[in-house]
Design a protein around this motif. Structure first.
Motif, PDB file in Angstrom:
ATOM      1  N   UNK A 135      67.745  66.623  33.316  1.00 57.12           N
ATOM      2  CA  UNK A 135      67.455  66.801  34.524  1.00 57.12           C
ATOM      3  C   UNK A 135      66.843  66.148  34.891  1.00 57.12           C
ATOM      4  N   UNK A 136      65.513  66.237  33.423  1.00 60.03           N
ATOM      5  CA  UNK A 136      64.584  64.917  34.109  1.00 60.03           C
ATOM      6  C   UNK A 136      65.017  63.837  34.225  1.00 60.03           C
ATOM      7  N   UNK A 137      66.427  63.316  34.054  1.00 64.32           N
ATOM      8  CA  UNK A 137      66.489  61.500  34.189  1.00 64.32           C
ATOM      9  C   UNK A 137      67.315  61.934  35.226  1.00 64.32           C
ATOM     10  N   UNK A 138      68.003  62.939  35.665  1.00 59.10           N
ATOM     11  CA  UNK A 138      68.478  63.225  36.879  1.00 59.10           C
ATOM     12  C   UNK A 138      67.672  62.797  37.743  1.00 59.10           C
ATOM     13  N   UNK A 139      66.824  63.702  37.445  1.00 61.02           N
ATOM     14  CA  UNK A 139      65.140  63.438  38.661  1.00 61.02           C
ATOM     15  C   UNK A 139      64.762  62.277  38.978  1.00 61.02           C
ATOM     16  N   UNK A 140      64.483  61.984  37.679  1.00 58.12           N
ATOM     17  CA  UNK A 140      63.397  60.662  37.653  1.00 58.12           C
ATOM     18  C   UNK A 140      64.928  59.424  38.489  1.00 58.12           C
ATOM     19  N   UNK A 141      66.471  59.626  38.892  1.00 57.16           N
ATOM     20  CA  UNK A 141      66.725  58.573  39.337  1.00 57.16           C
ATOM     21  C   UNK A 141      67.121  58.878  40.729  1.00 57.16           C
ATOM     22  N   UNK A 142      67.644  60.295  41.188  1.00 59.49           N
ATOM     23  CA  UNK A 142      68.173  60.650  41.889  1.00 59.49           C
ATOM     24  C   UNK A 142      66.679  61.376  43.543  1.00 59.49           C
TER      25      UNK A 142
END
Length: 589
Positions: free
Chosen positions: A497-504
């Motif tokens: 989830x953090x990786x996704x949030x960092x990206x978008x």
């Protein structure tokens, strides 16, 4: 041994190198050796605990009387540099403090006692010197006057007031109003005192300097009284009604306040560090004080005014806290607990019945790790706060007719207000160097200077889903509004989830609903009221109901909340707020 050494202070030898040369070459002195953590612990450890009596700050009545009616008044309160004795055996410390004149200014500042629905007008004056007494960092967004001076601006924390009186970080001013920030509009602030009765506090809020200005001493308590609500509860009053303002500090060997002058990532921020933790614990401006109490009930209004330290306080003999209020509101009914977790800027209003004490001496202990919740366990210094010395009631003591009331106020529950009208996602980030050093923090990936994205309608109630993607617990504070947490749910598969949030940077696109399915942690009963600070645990989604109205009457604010410069919300770890975990809040009609 800590607490046993009565020597004036440990002498720490700072080496100097004298270079002797032939002819007219002057002797040169090397810079002093850097202060180490060991040095600071030795200074704090040389201070015997419980030798200074707990002071109570002077009270300023924030209203007058005409024909038996409370009426509005004007006050002038200045900011001054002076010296302050934090401990019997510590040299006097240069500080910045509030007061009506230099002689009466104190650390913390005087307690202002206001009356509900009686406006107070305060002219805040800056009498501070040309340069700060503590290090600060120009590489974080900071108020930097062109001609010197210490920028300041005052925020009344927990108050409902017009935007021009909010203490915007951009409304700073220097001595004599010689230089002013872009949002500065007026010398005198208007506090309507319209919200429910409770405990507030006032403190500096200058852009990028909040952590240094509060560390220097610019803070004080503020109370709104409403006799028709307060009096029927029969809580302890007068000499049995006390403020405990807790703040951790470290001291150099000469008694001056220590603040780091080197950052954790000095090639990015030469001075800024993500949290300040002091070795000594002060209460009302004294390091580890004592208080003589009698066998009766006392009301203790406990404020954590530390920059970053959480306190999990308990009484050493197991005596209970009867919590009657939290931040600027009473509870629906008192809640009895044996420990209280206070985040920075959080207030608990409690009753302690010392007639039930099985011992004659009681320490306030602290068990909160730092940083909270996964940092270092407190040691023999920061694990203690102060001591009560319990004495029998004297023959001249009045009888104790106080109570812990069965019920308090009906508006503390969220069910007292209509349902929420909008849901927002508020996401907390921390940014690190490749080696893991913090460079800055943010909310929704944005800075204070970026365009406003939170635009609630005045008079409405919203649901904020606050997502914490950092390792710290953050005390979220909102200006103007009041809020309370209703649910704390752990995120699963946090890294994905953090990786996704960092990206978008979009909780909906990152399917937050599929991640917010972990265990639910209940909101403590003694925090179920309208607060000004909500604790946001790491790796959780905290559901927070936010009211942009007067919660006791369900009415809109009787002033223009839509005016410039608007309001803000931010993390109240001051080092985070300064860099740059703070966002604008603009209310719509």
């Amino acid at each position: 041994m800590m607490g046993q050494n009565r020597a004036r202070i440990l002498v720490l030898v700072l080496a100097a190198v004298v270079v002797v040369a032939v002819g007219n070459v002057a002797a040169a002195q090397a810079p002093p050796a850097p202060v180490t953590a060991g040095d600071l612990k030795r200074v704090a450890g040389s201070l015997q605990m419980y030798v200074d009596a707990l002071p109570q700050m002077a009270k300023i009545q924030g209203y007058g009387f005409q024909r038996g009616q409370a009426v509005a008044i004007n006050l002038t309160i200045g900011m001054y540099q002076k010296t302050w004795k934090f401990h019997r055996d510590l040299p006097a410390t240069p500080v910045f403090v509030y007061g009506q004149c230099p002689d009466s200014a104190t650390f913390p500042g005087p307690t202002i006692v206001a009356r509900h629905d009686v406006p107070l007008f305060v002219k805040w004056e800056n009498h501070l010197p040309a340069a700060h007494i503590l290090p600060w960092d120009p590489t974080v967004p900071t108020a930097i006057p062109k001609n010197g001076g210490v920028p300041t601006v005052v925020h009344l924390h927990g108050s409902a007031h017009p935007p021009q009186s909010d203490g915007s970080a951009f409304a700073w001013f220097t001595v004599g109003y010689r230089e002013k920030g872009p949002a500065w509009t007026q010398t005198t602030y208007h506090y309507p005192n319209l919200q429910p009765p409770g405990n507030l506090w006032y403190h500096d809020h200058a852009l990028g300097l909040t952590r240094a200005n509060l560390l220097a001493g610019l803070l004080g308590a503020y109370v709104i009284e409403k006799p028709e609500v307060d009096t029927p509860m029969d809580l302890p009053c007068d000499d049995d009604d006390l403020h405990l303002i807790i703040a951790d500090r470290s001291f150099n060997v000469d008694g001056s306040l220590y603040m780091n002058s080197t950052g954790v990532a000095p090639n990015i921020h030469p001075q800024w560090q993500p949290e300040y933790f002091g070795e000594a614990i002060t209460v009302n401006g004294k390091a580890w004080p004592f208080l003589v109490v009698h066998r009766r009930r006392y009301r203790l209004r406990i404020l954590n005014a530390s920059n970053a330290r959480y306190f999990n306080v308990s009484l050493s003999n197991g005596l209970a806290f009867h919590v009657v209020g939290s931040d600027a509101s009473y509870l629906s009914a008192p809640v009895t607990v044996t420990n209280l977790l206070l985040s920075p800027a959080e207030i608990f209003d409690v009753v302690v019945d010392f007639s039930q004490s099985p011992t004659t001496e009681i320490e306030i202990l602290n068990s909160a790790p730092y940083p909270f919740p996964t940092g270092t366990a407190p040691g023999p210094l920061n694990g203690k706060v102060m001591k009560f010395v319990v004495q029998p009631n004297g023959p001249r003591d009045p009888p104790d007719n106080s109570t812990v009331p069965d019920h308090e106020v009906p508006y503390a529950s969220i069910t007292a207000l209509p349902p929420t009208t909008m849901t927002r996602y508020i996401v907390m980030y921390e940014y690190l160097t490749p080696s893991g050093q913090s460079t800055h923090l943010s909310i929704n990936g944005l800075r204070l200077e970026d365009p406003v994205t939170e635009t609630p309608k005045s008079g409405t109630t919203e649901l904020w889903q606050v997502i914490n993607l950092t390792g710290d617990n953050h005390p979220l504070h909102i200006h103007l509004g009041m809020f309370q947490a209703v649910k704390m749910q752990q995120l699963v598969d946090l890294q994905a989830f953090t990786d996704c949030m960092t990206a978008v940077n979009d909780a909906v696109k990152c399917n937050v609903g599929q991640h917010a399915v972990g265990p639910v942690v209940p909101v403590p009963e003694h925090e179920k009221t309208w607060k000004n600070v909500v604790k946001v645990p790491p790796g959780f989604v905290t559901s927070v109901v936010v009211a942009f109205k007067l919660v006791d009457t369900n009415q809109t604010y009787p002033f223009d909340t839509t005016a410039e410069p608007g309001y803000v919300y931010h993390c109240h770890i001051l080092d985070h707020e300064d860099n740059a975990m703070i966002r604008p809040l603009k209310l719509l009609p």
